[in-house]
Write an enzyme that holds these catalytic residues in place. Structure first.
Site, PDB file in Angstrom:
ATOM      1  CB  THR A  41      -0.862   0.027   1.294  1.00 15.32           C
ATOM      2  OG1 THR A  41      -1.667  -1.135   1.301  1.00 15.32           O
ATOM      3  CG2 THR A  41      -1.749   1.246   1.396  1.00 15.32           C
ATOM      4  NE  ARG A  92      -7.876  -8.347   2.790  1.00 11.88           N
ATOM      5  CZ  ARG A  92      -7.021  -7.343   2.925  1.00 11.88           C
ATOM      6  NH1 ARG A  92      -6.655  -6.642   1.877  1.00 11.88           N
ATOM      7  NH2 ARG A  92      -6.526  -7.021   4.098  1.00 11.88           N
ATOM      8  N   GLY A 124      -9.515  -4.734   1.935  1.00  8.82           N
ATOM      9  CA  GLY A 124      -8.885  -4.345   3.187  1.00  8.82           C
ATOM     10  C   GLY A 124      -9.427  -2.998   3.634  1.00  8.82           C
ATOM     11  CG  ASP A 125      -6.656  -0.682   5.827  1.00  5.86           C
ATOM     12  OD1 ASP A 125      -6.209  -1.575   5.065  1.00  5.86           O
ATOM     13  OD2 ASP A 125      -5.932   0.214   6.301  1.00  5.86           O
ATOM     14  CB  THR A 166       0.270   0.910   5.747  1.00  7.15           C
ATOM     15  OG1 THR A 166       0.683  -0.166   4.901  1.00  7.15           O
ATOM     16  CG2 THR A 166       1.354   1.179   6.773  1.00  7.15           C
ATOM     17  N   GLY A 167      -0.822  -1.830   6.711  1.00  5.68           N
ATOM     18  CA  GLY A 167      -0.726  -3.048   7.514  1.00  5.68           C
ATOM     19  C   GLY A 167      -1.982  -3.896   7.372  1.00  5.68           C
ATOM     20  N   GLY A 174      -5.241  -4.888   7.094  1.00  5.80           N
ATOM     21  CA  GLY A 174      -6.447  -4.095   6.898  1.00  5.80           C
ATOM     22  C   GLY A 174      -7.610  -4.510   7.776  1.00  5.80           C
TER      23      GLY A 174
HETATM   24  N1  ASP Z   1      -3.714  -2.226   4.413  1.00  6.14           N
HETATM   25  C1  ASP Z   1      -3.600  -2.992   3.194  1.00  6.14           C
HETATM   26  C2  ASP Z   1      -4.693  -4.025   3.141  1.00  6.14           C
HETATM   27  O1  ASP Z   1      -5.026  -4.602   4.150  1.00  6.14           O
HETATM   28  C3  ASP Z   1      -2.264  -3.664   3.041  1.00  6.14           C
HETATM   29  C4  ASP Z   1      -1.000  -2.861   3.327  1.00  6.14           C
HETATM   30  O2  ASP Z   1      -1.053  -1.788   3.932  1.00  6.14           O
HETATM   31  O3  ASP Z   1       0.098  -3.318   2.952  1.00  6.14           O
HETATM   32  O4  ASP Z   1      -5.156  -4.312   2.059  1.00  6.14           O
END
Ligand code: ASP
Length: 355
Positions: free
Chosen positions: A215, A243, A245-246, A266-267, A269
């Site tokens: 991301t 799917r 994510g956030d 980030t991370g 989601g």
């Molecule tokens: N937040 C993103 C998701 O869950 C992934 C990421 O930040 O690397 O899709």
């Protein structure tokens, strides 16, 4: 908190609660007063993206134009963790999510979008040209085509093909803990620490073929003092088909309240969505916390909810408040963000909840 409530709280959290209490006591706000304009974005890929945003901001452009232009640079990378060159879902298709928000609570997002190179610009069109906030899947693609976005060929980049083939051997979905690569040999230090802002910034693949992150999130304040934000992603590599994510969810992966601040995440989601992460950080800033401490409060909330499982995931937030102060906080170490303003252009290594 009353003594009884305090006791119940830490008894429920167990050893994780003790760690949490110690960390709260050790909080040292690290506020950077940056002045404006200013742009910050997640991970090492943020350095190049900030340059794109800065071209707009330094010419007195709006934060909205800047955050769109900035992350388009990352989306254009052929072999990157964001955009059409990224890893596919477990059925072999790259599906993209993006969101954008301006200083007047206008927002737009797209999700589960295939074969369109710049989801962030489609998200902006959703915001500006439709009565809706979010379009997904086939409908989002139809809208993009109607708006003149070219339909790119189906298929995977060479690297993604290799990674997917490798992944198919076990077909196991296990989200990775996102940390920036450790080329310099120092744990938790990305290449930027040795090479500065002009050094290589390419994200790295992990041994399982996944990227170390998927991301880019960016928030900016323009010369007029207005805030905007953008977030664009291919989502977690090898995710289930469909799917989200956030990142495309306003309030989770991105939130802007021009009276208070702008935040992106980030991370993992799923865990950012659980607490409406970016919105929570804005609300913590409204209560008077610095950007760093507001991000920290949201990370701590996720840590509390996840208990021992917090060790298995990464989550991080970056934030700007209305004064132009910036800050960030991560669950695991190894997260960094890029900052650009009139006086500096650099990567900032972020403090983390877990050692
Ligand atoms: N937040 C993103 C998701 O869950 C992934 C990421 O930040 O690397 O899709």
């Amino acid at each position: 908190m009353s003594t009884r409530r305090k006791f119940l709280h830490s008894a429920a959290l167990g050893s994780f609660g003790t760690l949490l209490t110690k960390r709260l006591a050790a909080a040292t706000p690290q506020v950077a007063v940056t002045g404006r304009p200013v742009v910050i974005s997640t991970w090492d890929t943020g350095l190049a993206a900030n340059k794109g945003a800065w071209e707009v901001l330094s010419r007195n452009g709006t934060a909205l134009d800047a955050v769109e232009a900035g992350v388009r640079i990352t989306e254009s990378e052929i072999n990157c963790c964001v955009g059409l060159g990224a890893n596919p879902d477990r059925d072999g298709h790259v599906t993209l999510d993006a969101s954008i928000m301006d200083h007047q609570w206008n927002c737009g997002s797209v999700a589960f979008l295939e074969r369109i190179k710049h989801p962030i610009s489609v998200a902006r069109r959703v915001m500006e040209k439709t009565p809706h906030v979010m379009l997904v899947g086939e409908g989002a693609q139809q809208f993009a085509i109607a708006e003149g976005f070219p339909l790119e060929p189906a298929g995977l980049s060479e690297d993604a093909k290799k990674a997917y083939k490798e992944w198919l051997k076990k077909s196991e979905y296990k989200p990775v803990i996102n940390i920036e690569n450790t080329k310099s040999g120092k744990e938790g230090h990305g290449p930027h620490n040795d090479l500065g802002a002009s050094g290589p910034w390419a994200p790295q693949r992990l041994p399982n073929g996944d990227w170390n992150h998927d991301t880019i999130g960016m928030v900016a304040m323009d010369a007029a003092g207005n805030l905007s934000g953008s977030c664009t992603t291919s989502g977690m590599g090898f995710k289930m088909r469909g799917r989200l994510g956030d990142s495309p969810i306003i309030g989770a992966g991105l939130f802007v309240d021009n009276e208070v601040g702008a935040v992106t995440a980030t991370g993992q989601g799923e865990d950012v969505i659980r607490i409406c992460g970016s919105h929570s950080v804005v609300e913590y800033m409204r209560q008077g916390l610095s950007p760093e401490n507001a991000c920290k409060a949201a990370v701590e909330k996720i840590a509390r909810i996840k208990k021992e499982k917090a060790k298995e995931i990464q989550v991080a937030f970056i934030a700007i408040n209305k004064k132009g102060e910036v800050g960030a906080y991560a669950l695991q170490k190894g997260f960094s963000y890029a900052i650009k303003n009139n006086s500096e252009e650099k990567m900032v290594e972020v403090k983390s909840f877990l050692p």
